[in-house]
Scaffold this active site. Structure first.
Site, PDB file in Angstrom:
ATOM      1  N   HIS A   9     -14.480   6.446  10.354  1.00 55.09           N
ATOM      2  CA  HIS A   9     -14.137   6.809   8.970  1.00 55.09           C
ATOM      3  C   HIS A   9     -13.761   5.553   8.166  1.00 55.09           C
ATOM      4  O   HIS A   9     -14.270   5.330   7.062  1.00 55.09           O
ATOM      5  CB  HIS A   9     -12.962   7.799   9.000  1.00 55.09           C
ATOM      6  CG  HIS A   9     -12.296   8.025   7.679  1.00 55.09           C
ATOM      7  ND1 HIS A   9     -12.754   8.948   6.776  1.00 55.09           N
ATOM      8  CD2 HIS A   9     -11.208   7.434   7.114  1.00 55.09           C
ATOM      9  CE1 HIS A   9     -11.972   8.912   5.704  1.00 55.09           C
ATOM     10  NE2 HIS A   9     -11.028   8.009   5.881  1.00 55.09           N
ATOM     11  N   GLN A  37      -8.734   3.987  -2.675  1.00 54.38           N
ATOM     12  CA  GLN A  37      -8.273   5.314  -2.235  1.00 54.38           C
ATOM     13  C   GLN A  37      -6.785   5.285  -1.978  1.00 54.38           C
ATOM     14  O   GLN A  37      -6.246   4.301  -1.484  1.00 54.38           O
ATOM     15  CB  GLN A  37      -9.067   5.743  -0.994  1.00 54.38           C
ATOM     16  CG  GLN A  37      -8.310   5.841   0.318  1.00 54.38           C
ATOM     17  CD  GLN A  37      -8.155   4.500   1.027  1.00 54.38           C
ATOM     18  OE1 GLN A  37      -8.202   3.435   0.416  1.00 54.38           O
ATOM     19  NE2 GLN A  37      -7.948   4.562   2.321  1.00 54.38           N
ATOM     20  N   ARG A  44       0.819  -1.220   0.000  1.00 55.44           N
ATOM     21  CA  ARG A  44       0.000   0.000   0.000  1.00 55.44           C
ATOM     22  C   ARG A  44       0.848   1.264   0.000  1.00 55.44           C
ATOM     23  O   ARG A  44       0.386   2.319  -0.423  1.00 55.44           O
ATOM     24  CB  ARG A  44      -0.939   0.008   1.211  1.00 55.44           C
ATOM     25  CG  ARG A  44      -2.084  -0.985   1.044  1.00 55.44           C
ATOM     26  CD  ARG A  44      -3.001  -0.975   2.229  1.00 55.44           C
ATOM     27  NE  ARG A  44      -3.619   0.322   2.424  1.00 55.44           N
ATOM     28  CZ  ARG A  44      -4.357   0.636   3.482  1.00 55.44           C
ATOM     29  NH1 ARG A  44      -4.563  -0.258   4.414  1.00 55.44           N
ATOM     30  NH2 ARG A  44      -4.881   1.829   3.595  1.00 55.44           N
ATOM     31  N   TYR A  80      -8.690  15.367  -4.897  1.00 52.72           N
ATOM     32  CA  TYR A  80      -8.900  16.641  -4.199  1.00 52.72           C
ATOM     33  C   TYR A  80      -7.995  16.713  -2.987  1.00 52.72           C
ATOM     34  O   TYR A  80      -7.638  15.697  -2.409  1.00 52.72           O
ATOM     35  CB  TYR A  80     -10.366  16.836  -3.777  1.00 52.72           C
ATOM     36  CG  TYR A  80     -10.990  15.717  -2.954  1.00 52.72           C
ATOM     37  CD1 TYR A  80     -11.450  14.554  -3.567  1.00 52.72           C
ATOM     38  CD2 TYR A  80     -11.150  15.841  -1.573  1.00 52.72           C
ATOM     39  CE1 TYR A  80     -12.043  13.537  -2.829  1.00 52.72           C
ATOM     40  CE2 TYR A  80     -11.752  14.828  -0.821  1.00 52.72           C
ATOM     41  CZ  TYR A  80     -12.189  13.678  -1.457  1.00 52.72           C
ATOM     42  OH  TYR A  80     -12.771  12.674  -0.728  1.00 52.72           O
ATOM     43  N   PRO A  81      -7.595  17.928  -2.620  1.00 48.41           N
ATOM     44  CA  PRO A  81      -6.776  18.099  -1.423  1.00 48.41           C
ATOM     45  C   PRO A  81      -7.653  18.404  -0.213  1.00 48.41           C
ATOM     46  O   PRO A  81      -8.788  18.877  -0.373  1.00 48.41           O
ATOM     47  CB  PRO A  81      -5.915  19.314  -1.774  1.00 48.41           C
ATOM     48  CG  PRO A  81      -6.798  20.144  -2.647  1.00 48.41           C
ATOM     49  CD  PRO A  81      -7.731  19.201  -3.369  1.00 48.41           C
ATOM     50  N   MET A  82      -7.156  18.126   0.965  1.00 44.87           N
ATOM     51  CA  MET A  82      -7.939  18.461   2.163  1.00 44.87           C
ATOM     52  C   MET A  82      -7.064  18.767   3.371  1.00 44.87           C
ATOM     53  O   MET A  82      -5.893  18.393   3.428  1.00 44.87           O
ATOM     54  CB  MET A  82      -8.919  17.340   2.506  1.00 44.87           C
ATOM     55  CG  MET A  82      -8.295  16.055   2.980  1.00 44.87           C
ATOM     56  SD  MET A  82      -9.567  14.864   3.536  1.00 44.87           S
ATOM     57  CE  MET A  82     -10.069  15.571   5.101  1.00 44.87           C
ATOM     58  N   ASN A  83      -7.664  19.464   4.314  1.00 44.32           N
ATOM     59  CA  ASN A  83      -7.045  19.763   5.614  1.00 44.32           C
ATOM     60  C   ASN A  83      -7.926  19.221   6.718  1.00 44.32           C
ATOM     61  O   ASN A  83      -9.121  19.016   6.528  1.00 44.32           O
ATOM     62  CB  ASN A  83      -6.964  21.280   5.850  1.00 44.32           C
ATOM     63  CG  ASN A  83      -5.939  21.958   4.964  1.00 44.32           C
ATOM     64  OD1 ASN A  83      -5.016  21.326   4.456  1.00 44.32           O
ATOM     65  ND2 ASN A  83      -6.115  23.259   4.785  1.00 44.32           N
ATOM     66  N   LYS A  84      -7.335  19.049   7.887  1.00 43.22           N
ATOM     67  CA  LYS A  84      -8.113  18.836   9.108  1.00 43.22           C
ATOM     68  C   LYS A  84      -8.173  20.191   9.815  1.00 43.22           C
ATOM     69  O   LYS A  84      -7.127  20.841  10.002  1.00 43.22           O
ATOM     70  CB  LYS A  84      -7.437  17.786   9.988  1.00 43.22           C
ATOM     71  CG  LYS A  84      -7.476  16.360   9.403  1.00 43.22           C
ATOM     72  CD  LYS A  84      -8.751  15.630   9.746  1.00 43.22           C
ATOM     73  CE  LYS A  84      -8.883  14.282   9.051  1.00 43.22           C
ATOM     74  NZ  LYS A  84      -8.162  13.210   9.715  1.00 43.22           N
TER      75      LYS A  84
HETATM   76  O1  76R Z   1      -5.530   2.729   6.351  1.00 35.97           O
HETATM   77  C1  76R Z   1      -6.623   2.172   6.577  1.00 35.97           C
HETATM   78  O2  76R Z   1      -7.279   1.532   5.732  1.00 35.97           O
HETATM   79  C2  76R Z   1      -7.187   2.318   7.930  1.00 35.97           C
HETATM   80  C3  76R Z   1      -8.333   3.198   7.978  1.00 35.97           C
HETATM   81  C4  76R Z   1      -8.131   4.559   7.303  1.00 35.97           C
HETATM   82  C5  76R Z   1      -7.267   5.602   7.683  1.00 35.97           C
HETATM   83  C6  76R Z   1      -6.274   5.644   8.842  1.00 35.97           C
HETATM   84  C7  76R Z   1      -8.859   5.028   6.144  1.00 35.97           C
HETATM   85  C8  76R Z   1      -9.763   4.251   5.418  1.00 35.97           C
HETATM   86  N1  76R Z   1      -8.499   6.319   5.863  1.00 35.97           N
HETATM   87  C9  76R Z   1      -7.525   6.703   6.778  1.00 35.97           C
HETATM   88  C10 76R Z   1      -6.871   7.930   6.833  1.00 35.97           C
HETATM   89 MN1  76R Z   1      -9.392   7.580   4.533  1.00 35.97          MN
HETATM   90  N2  76R Z   1     -10.259   8.775   3.168  1.00 35.97           N
HETATM   91  C11 76R Z   1     -10.178  10.145   3.155  1.00 35.97           C
HETATM   92  C12 76R Z   1     -11.129  10.647   2.221  1.00 35.97           C
HETATM   93  O3  76R Z   1     -13.966  13.206   1.507  1.00 35.97           O
HETATM   94  C13 76R Z   1     -13.722  12.994   2.714  1.00 35.97           C
HETATM   95  O4  76R Z   1     -14.586  13.169   3.594  1.00 35.97           O
HETATM   96  C14 76R Z   1     -12.362  12.542   3.149  1.00 35.97           C
HETATM   97  C15 76R Z   1     -11.430  12.107   2.007  1.00 35.97           C
HETATM   98  C16 76R Z   1     -11.742   9.568   1.617  1.00 35.97           C
HETATM   99  C17 76R Z   1     -12.798   9.590   0.548  1.00 35.97           C
HETATM  100  C18 76R Z   1     -11.194   8.386   2.240  1.00 35.97           C
HETATM  101  C19 76R Z   1     -11.544   7.089   1.908  1.00 35.97           C
HETATM  102  N3  76R Z   1      -8.279   9.120   5.214  1.00 35.97           N
HETATM  103  C20 76R Z   1      -7.250   9.048   6.103  1.00 35.97           C
HETATM  104  C21 76R Z   1      -6.635  10.361   6.217  1.00 35.97           C
HETATM  105  C22 76R Z   1      -5.445  10.718   7.109  1.00 35.97           C
HETATM  106  C23 76R Z   1      -6.036  11.311   8.352  1.00 35.97           C
HETATM  107  C24 76R Z   1      -5.082  11.604   9.467  1.00 35.97           C
HETATM  108  O5  76R Z   1      -3.995  11.004   9.526  1.00 35.97           O
HETATM  109  O6  76R Z   1      -5.461  12.448  10.305  1.00 35.97           O
HETATM  110  C25 76R Z   1      -7.333  11.207   5.396  1.00 35.97           C
HETATM  111  C26 76R Z   1      -7.076  12.670   5.143  1.00 35.97           C
HETATM  112  C27 76R Z   1      -8.366  10.426   4.779  1.00 35.97           C
HETATM  113  C28 76R Z   1      -9.310  10.935   3.908  1.00 35.97           C
HETATM  114  N4  76R Z   1     -10.468   5.959   3.822  1.00 35.97           N
HETATM  115  C29 76R Z   1     -10.420   4.663   4.269  1.00 35.97           C
HETATM  116  C30 76R Z   1     -11.219   5.973   2.665  1.00 35.97           C
HETATM  117  C31 76R Z   1     -11.626   4.618   2.362  1.00 35.97           C
HETATM  118  C32 76R Z   1     -12.435   4.217   1.128  1.00 35.97           C
HETATM  119  C33 76R Z   1     -11.133   3.811   3.366  1.00 35.97           C
HETATM  120  C34 76R Z   1     -11.281   2.276   3.507  1.00 35.97           C
HETATM  121  C35 76R Z   1     -10.056   1.656   2.902  1.00 35.97           C
HETATM  122  C36 76R Z   1     -10.076   0.159   2.966  1.00 35.97           C
HETATM  123  O7  76R Z   1     -10.493  -0.401   3.986  1.00 35.97           O
HETATM  124  O8  76R Z   1      -9.652  -0.429   1.949  1.00 35.97           O
END
Ligand code: 76R
Length: 248
Positions: A171, A184, A130, A144-148
């Protein structure tokens, strides 16, 4: 100070968006256009060879709407290699018919919110895969880019690790429902570009982007803490698609 999440980094990423100067392209004679196309094809073959050798990966998509006409998303081991790729493209004949529209620099990132304690993630081949992903050749891309957010009571970076982990679990649970439908790739860009993360999604059915992003809007981590930049959506440019796009 709250505990920072530990992150694992993989390949560096460059999203390179370009616009085509259609007037100039149409005015060019067929010989020049063919030479430009041949040169572009040979670059694409080089990228494919790097992908086969697992030293990187490239996705090539047309962009719908006026923000750009196409995007190269390149993944490579180093920033120098990414730079070399963009410079190599800039030196091509085809590049003379394009203008830069947008770019984004980041690095593939996994965080430890969901990590199993006591295990070394880098011993896990799934995690390693990965971090250095071969980009899917699915029909559609969404970037798209994003912030927390860091505002008043909605400051992600002031929350405890436990609070953040609980929200990231929720999430992840939503995300998992899209397994097989949306792939993703989260890239971290703190220190590299204007936002904190890049979100790149791939799907065969573009509607799944809308459904996933919409569903996440109701989830606390996106609802309270997500700030988003511009969205780009596009269609896979395979050999036929490229010939069709550029035939005038
Ligand atoms: O890595 C993992 O699969 C564990 C769970 C997980 C993490 C830690 C995860 C799963 N994400 C993680 C981190 Mn995500 N993700 C986004 C967006 O549009 C929005 O509202 C947000 C944009 C999408 C669409 C998405 C999809 N994720 C993050 C982080 C880092 C945050 C931090 O460190 O603070 C961001 C910014 C972010 C944003 N996420 C998933 C998905 C999907 C589809 C999954 C499931 C993946 C899977 O199980 O295969």
């Amino acid at each position: 100070m709250s505990e920072a999440a530990q992150t694992l980094e993989g390949w560096y990423a460059l999203h390179d968006f370009r616009t085509i100067n259609w007037t100039a392209w149409k005015q060019a004679d067929a010989e020049k256009r063919n030479a430009a196309l041949d040169e572009l094809q040979s670059l694409i073959s080089e990228w494919k060879a790097a992908e086969d050798a697992k030293t990187g990966s490239t996705a090539f998509y047309s962009i719908v709407g006026q923000k750009a006409d196409f995007v190269f998303m390149h993944l490579r081991e180093t920033l120098e290699e990414l730079n070399a790729l963009e410079v190599a493209f800039n030196k091509t004949t085809f590049a003379q018919f394009t203008t830069p529209a947008h770019s984004y620099v980041s690095v593939v990132e996994l965080s430890n919110y969901m990590a199993q304690p006591g295990t070394d993630p880098l011993e896990n081949p799934e995690i390693v895969a990965r971090l250095k992903p071969i980009l899917p050749k699915w029909r559609h891309i969404c970037f798209y880019p994003m912030n927390k957010r860091r505002e008043g009571n909605d400051n992600w970076y002031m929350l405890s690790m436990d609070e953040r982990r609980a929200m990231m679990r929720s999430h992840g649970m939503i995300g998992r429902q899209y397994a097989g439908k949306v792939k993703q790739i989260i890239t971290g860009s703190v220190g590299f570009d204007n936002w904190e993360w890049g979100v790149t999604l791939f799907a065969e059915d573009a509607l799944q982007f809308k459904k996933l992003v919409y569903e996440m809007r109701f989830d606390e981590v996106s609802a309270r803490f997500g700030d988003f930049g511009e969205f780009f959506v596009g269609n896979l440019l395979d050999g036929d698609g490229l010939n069709q796009l550029l035939s005038v």
